[in-house]
Design an enzyme around this catalytic site. Structure first.
Site, short mmCIF file in Angstrom:
data_model
loop_
_atom_site.label_atom_id
_atom_site.label_comp_id
_atom_site.label_asym_id
_atom_site.label_seq_id
_atom_site.Cartn_x
_atom_site.Cartn_y
_atom_site.Cartn_z
N CYS A 575 0.83 -1.20 0.00
CA CYS A 575 0.00 0.00 0.00
C CYS A 575 0.87 1.26 0.00
O CYS A 575 2.04 1.23 0.41
CB CYS A 575 -0.91 -0.03 1.23
SG CYS A 575 -2.12 1.31 1.29
N ASP A 577 0.44 3.62 1.96
CA ASP A 577 0.39 4.16 3.32
C ASP A 577 1.80 4.53 3.79
O ASP A 577 2.74 3.72 3.71
CB ASP A 577 -0.23 3.11 4.25
CG ASP A 577 -0.62 3.71 5.60
OD1 ASP A 577 0.29 4.13 6.33
OD2 ASP A 577 -1.82 3.75 5.91
N ARG A 579 3.05 4.74 6.61
CA ARG A 579 3.57 4.03 7.78
C ARG A 579 4.24 2.72 7.42
O ARG A 579 4.86 2.08 8.28
CB ARG A 579 2.42 3.77 8.77
CG ARG A 579 1.78 5.03 9.30
CD ARG A 579 0.45 4.74 9.98
NE ARG A 579 -0.57 4.31 9.04
CZ ARG A 579 -1.83 4.08 9.37
NH1 ARG A 579 -2.23 4.23 10.62
NH2 ARG A 579 -2.71 3.68 8.46
N HIS A 636 -1.77 -4.34 5.52
CA HIS A 636 -1.49 -3.79 6.85
C HIS A 636 -2.79 -3.47 7.57
O HIS A 636 -3.87 -3.38 6.96
CB HIS A 636 -0.62 -2.53 6.73
CG HIS A 636 -1.32 -1.37 6.09
ND1 HIS A 636 -1.94 -0.38 6.80
CD2 HIS A 636 -1.50 -1.06 4.77
CE1 HIS A 636 -2.46 0.51 5.97
NE2 HIS A 636 -2.21 0.12 4.73
N CYS A 639 -6.10 -0.08 7.29
CA CYS A 639 -5.91 0.42 5.93
C CYS A 639 -7.08 1.32 5.53
O CYS A 639 -8.26 0.91 5.61
CB CYS A 639 -5.78 -0.75 4.96
SG CYS A 639 -5.59 -0.26 3.24
#
Length: 758
Positions: A575, A577, A579, A636, A639
Site C-alpha cells: 500500500c 500508506d 507508515r 497492513h 488500511c
C-alpha cells in the site's frame, strides 16, 4: 520540594491508607524482630521511627519505612557477634552515616549497584529467611547459619511439633487464599497478613495449643538504657556500620524509585537525597531507642499506594497507629504464636526469590551476577555475597566493553560475470584492542591470496596493536596481488593512524535512528519550540543533508556497484500508506526489492472492466526482464482503502480517480461478505485487510502467463500482513488461509546462506 496544602479529601485518603499500612506493618514488624533474634519490641519501635521520623523528613512522599526483611540476616549476625545493645549502637551510627551521605548529595550513586546484585542479595536473604523460619514453624529453633539450617532440616521435618506446624500451615493457607480473592472485593481491603495472624492467634488461644507466644516488656521501651559501644576492632565495627548503612540505603532508594514510577497524578517526585536524610534520621532515632534498622519497604509502600495515599501523612499516621497499639494492646499482641509469625516470614522470603526478575536479567545476560550473589549470601554471608556479586558484575562489564565480533563471507561471482577474482567481505564490530588481535588475524589469514577484500571496521576504539596487525596484513595481502578496501563506520581510527593524525577525535553527537520519522529525530530545544514552523520542503532538504552527512559515504560502494544494473529477486506489492516502509520490515537495502505501491495494495484482475495497466506493467517487467523469483503482497492494519470499501465508497465519492481505482477491491469485499466470521475478536476492518492480501494473490493468478510460471515452481507467491500497533509481520499460510507469525529460524529448505570463514 515544597509540600502542597492538604485538602480534606487528601487527608481522608491518607487516613484510610494509613490504617491499611498499619495492619500490614504490625505482623511484619513482629516477625522480622523474632527472625532477627532481637526483642519483639524492637520491631515496633522501628516501625514507629520509620513511620513518624522517616515519614516527616524523607523525600519520597508515598514510601513507608520500617524494619525490612532484607536486613534480617545482617541484624541476626550483629546480635550474635556484638549483642543487642551494641547492635543498637551500630544502627545509630549507620543512621548518622546515611545522614552524611544524604547531605553530600550522593544518593543516586547508590543506584549504580547493578539490579542483578540487589535482587540476588534479596533472593539470598529470602533463602536464608526461609531456611531459618521453617524450623520455627516446625516447633524447633533456627541454627546459626543457613548451611546448618539446611543440614538440620531433614531431621526437623521427620519429627515436627504438631501444634506449631498446624499453626504455620494455617497461616500459609490463609495467605494463599487471601491472595486469590477478587481484587475488587471488599475483603481485599484488609491485607492478608492480618487475618492470617489473627486466625492463627484465635485458634491457638481457643484450643489451648502448645506454641511459643510473643513476649513484650511492660512498656514499649522496657528497661531502656543507652546504647553501648561494640566490643571489637575498629575495622570490624566500621564494616558493620557501613554494611547496615549501605544495604538499608540501597534498598530504600530502589524502593523509592519503584514507588515513584507508580505515583498518582499530583504527587511530587521523590527527592532521593532528602530520602536518604530521612532514612538516616529514622535509623538514628530507632537505634537510640532500641529499635531495629529501618529501610524503605516495598510491601508496605505498595500497600500505601494501592490504598489511595496522596501524601507523606499516611506513612506518619501509620507510625502513630503502631505506637498507640503497642502502648495499649500489649496483652493482645502477647497472644500471637511465634510459628504463625515465622510462617508469615517464610511466605515473605519466598516472595523475595522473584523468578520474574531472573527472566528479565537473563535477557540482559546478567543472570550470572544474580546467581553468584544469591549463593554467596547463603553460603558466605550477606557482605561477602554482595562483594562477590559486584566483582562478577565488574567482570561481565569488562567483558562487554572488550567484546569483539569478527565474521567474513566469501562472495562467489555469478557464472556470467567472467573470470573475476574472488571477493571477501569482512566485518569487525566492537572494541578492537590487543585482546582481539589473535581473533582478527586468525580470520584474515584465511582470506584467499589475490582476493578483493571489503573490510568494514565498525569499532568504537582501536589501539595501536590492533592497527598494526591489520595494517601489516593489508600490506602483505596487496603485495600478493590482492586488494583491500577499508570502510570505517564510526570514528576513522585506521585512517587517522595511517596519516599520523592521532589527536583526540572530536566528539560527535550519536547517530540518529535513520528509520525514525523526521519529527522524532529533530532536536526540540526551547529555542526551536519558539521558532516559526519549518516548511515541508525544508524538512525534506534537511533529510537529504543528513543523508549526505551520515549515510551517503557508507552506501557509496554499494551504489557504485548497482549504478549500471539492478538484480532484485523480489517484487514487493504494498500500500502507499506512509507508515509502511518495505525496506525496514524486510531488513533489505538498495537493489533487493522491486517495489510497487498503490492505494490498498490492489492488483487489477486480468481483463478487468476497469482497465489499469500500471500494476500489470510492473509485474511483466519484473518477471520477464528482471527474472524475479518471488512476488509478495503485503497488507497492513487500519488500511484506509479497506475502510472505504467497508463504508461502501461513500466517503470518497468526491474523489473520482480514487473511487474508480477502489473498484478493483470489490472482489475482496465480496469475499469478506461471503465468508463466515471466525470465532475470534478480530474487527471487521482487520479481517478485510487480511482477506484483501489473499484476494490480490488470487488476482495475480488470473494472468495466464504468470499462473503457468507459478504452477511450474519458477515463481513463488507470498502474503504478508503488518500490524501497525505491534510492528509485527505475519505470513500467510495459503493451505489454511490463516496468518501466522514469521518463524524465528529459517525453514530447512530455504535459500542457501553465504559461506562464512568463521
Amino acid at each position: 520540594m515544597t509540600p502542597k496544602p492538604l485538602s480534606v479529601s487528601v487527608l481522608r485518603r491518607d487516613l484510610l491508607a494509613s490504617f491499611v499500612v498499619f495492619l500490614v506493618a504490625i505482623p511484619l514488624s513482629l516477625g522480622i524482630a523474632v527472625a532477627s533474634g532481637a526483642p519483639v519490641a524492637a520491631g515496633l519501635i522501628a516501625a514507629v521511627a520509620g513511620g513518624i521520623v522517616a515519614g516527616l523528613v524523607g523525600g519520597s512522599p508515598l514510601q513507608v519505612s520500617g524494619p525490612a526483611a532484607g536486613l534480617t540476616v545482617i541484624v541476626a549476625g550483629l546480635i550474635q557477634t556484638y549483642g543487642w545493645r551494641a547492635t543498637c549502637t551500630i544502627t545509630l551510627l549507620g543512621g548518622l552515616l546515611q545522614l552524611a551521605l544524604g547531605a553530600s548529595r550522593v544518593a543516586r550513586t547508590a543506584l549504580a549497584v547493578s539490579p542483578a546484585v540487589v535482587h540476588g542479595m534479596l533472593a539470598g536473604v529470602g533463602v536464608v529467611l526461609v531456611l531459618a523460619q521453617v524450623h520455627v514453624v516446625l516447633g524447633g529453633s533456627p541454627q546459626h547459619s543457613a548451611i546448618d539450617n539446611l543440614r538440620e532440616l531433614p531431621g526437623q521435618l521427620v519429627h515436627p511439633h504438631t501444634h506449631p506446624a498446624l499453626l504455620g500451615a494455617l497461616t500459609v493457607l490463609v495467605l494463599l487464599v487471601w491472595s486469590r480473592l477478587p481484587r475488587d472485593g471488599w475483603l481485599r481491603l484488609v491485607p492478608g497478613p492480618l487475618p492470617a495472624i489473627a486466625l492463627a492467634t484465635v485458634t491457638a488461644w481457643s484450643l489451648g495449643w502448645n506454641a511459643q507466644r510473643v513476649e513484650l516488656p511492660e512498656t514499649l521501651l522496657g528497661d531502656w538504657s543507652a546504647p553501648v559501644l561494640p566490643d571489637g576492632s575498629l575495622l570490624s565495627v566500621g564494616g558493620a556500620v557501613v554494611s547496615v548503612a549501605l544495604v538499608a540505603a540501597v534498598e530504600s532508594l530502589l524502593c523509592s524509585v519503584a514507588i515513584d514510577r507508580s505515583r498518582p497524578a499530583g504527587v511530587p517526585r521523590a527527592d532521593l537525597d532528602r530520602d536518604l536524610l530521612g532514612q538516616g534520621a529514622g535509623n538514628a532515632v530507632s537505634g537510640f531507642l532500641g529499635g531495629l534498622p529501618i529501610a524503605g519497604v516495598i510491601v508496605r509502600s505498595t500497600a500505601n499506594v494501592d490504598a489511595g495515599a496522596r501524601s507523606r501523612w499516611s506513612a506518619v499516621m501509620h507510625g502513630v497507629w503502631v505506637l498507640v497499639l503497642a502502648l495499649s494492646c500489649g496483652p493482645v499482641i502477647e497472644q500471637v504464636p511465634l510459628p504463625a509469625l515465622a510462617a508469615l516470614l517464610v511466605v515473605l522470603g519466598v516472595r523475595l526469590m522473584d523468578t520474574a526478575r531472573v527472566r528479565d536479567l537473563r535477557h540482559h545476560r546478567e543472570a550470572p551476577a544474580y546467581y553468584v550473589t544469591l549463593v554467596g549470601v547463603v553460603v558466605l554471608g550477606l557482605g561477602e555475597g554482595v562483594l562477590l556479586g559486584i566483582g562478577i558484575t565488574a567482570v561481565l562489564a569488562l567483558r562487554r566493553l572488550t567484546r569483539l565480533s569478527v565474521r567474513a563471507e566469501h562472495l562467489i561471482p555469478a557464472p556470467d560475470d567472467g573470470p573475476v577474482p574472488p571477493r571477501t567481505h569482512v566485518v569487525v564490530e566492537g572494541t578492537l584492542t590487543f585482546l582481539g588481535v589473535p581473533k582478527v588475524t586468525r580470520l584474515l589469514q584465511g582470506v584467499p591470496s589475490g582476493s578483493h577484500v571489503d573490510l568494514d571496521l565498525n569499532v568504537d576504539f582501536m589501539d595501536h596493536a590492533a592497527f598494526d596487525a591489520i595494517h601489516q596484513w593489508r600490506l602483505a595481502h596487496e603485495r600478493q596481488g590482492g586488494r583491500v578496501d577499508i570502510d570505517e563506520v564510526h570514528e576513522a581510527w585506521y585512517e587517522r593512524a595511517v596519516t599520523g593524525e592521532m589527536s583526540q577525535p572530536r566528539k560527535t553527537p550519536p547517530p540518529t535512528r535513520w528509520w525514525a520519522p523526521w519529527a522524532n529525530r529533530r532536536r526540540r530545544s526551547e529555542a526551536e519550540l519558539d521558532a516559526p514552523e519549518v516548511s515541508p520542503a525544508a524538512v525534506l532538504l534537511d533529510g537529504v543533508r543528513e543523508y549526505h552527512g551520515r549515510t551517503a559515504r557508507l552506501v557509496r560502494p554499494i551504489m557504485a556497484e548497482l549504478s549500471m544494473e539492478q538484480k532484485p529477486q523480489h517484487l514487493f506489492i504494498t500500500c502507499v500508506d506512509s507508515r509502511i516502509v518495505p525496506n525496514i520490515i524486510t531488513a533489505s537495502g538498495p537493489g533487493d526489492l522491486f517495489i510497487n505501491r498503490n492505494v490498498g495494495a490492489l492488483v487489477p484482475r486480468h481483463g478487468s472492466r476497469t482497465p489499469d495497466d500500471s500494476v500489470a506493467a510492473t509485474v511483466e517487467y519484473a518477471v520477464n526482464v528482471l527474472d524475479i523469483r518471488t512476488i509478495t503482497v503485503c497488507g497492513h492494519s487500519n488500511c484506509g482503502a479497506m475502510a472505504a470499501l467497508l463504508a461502501g465508497g461513500t466517503e470518497v465519492d468526491h474523489l473520482t480517480g480514487l473511487s474508480r481505482w477502489l473498484k478493483h477491491g470489490n472482489h475482496s469485499l465480496a469475499r469478506f461478505l461471503a465468508e463466515e466470521p471466525p470465532g475470534t475478536d478480530e474487527s471487521p476492518l482487520t479481517r478485510l485487510c487480511k482477506i484483501n492480501v489473499m484476494q490480490q494473490l488470487d488476482n495475480l493468478l488470473t494472468y495466464p502467463w504468470l499462473r503457468d510460471r507459478v504452477e511450474s515452481g519458477e515463481i513463488e507467491l507470498v502474503g504478508l500482513y503488518l500490524d501497525l500497533q505491534s510492528a509485527n509481520v505475519e505470513m500467510l499460510d495459503r493451505t489454511t488461509g490463516a496468518f501466522t507469525p514469521v518463524p524465528d529460524e529459517p525453514v530447512p529448505d530455504g535459500p542457501p546462506q553465504p559461506r562464512s570463514l568463521t
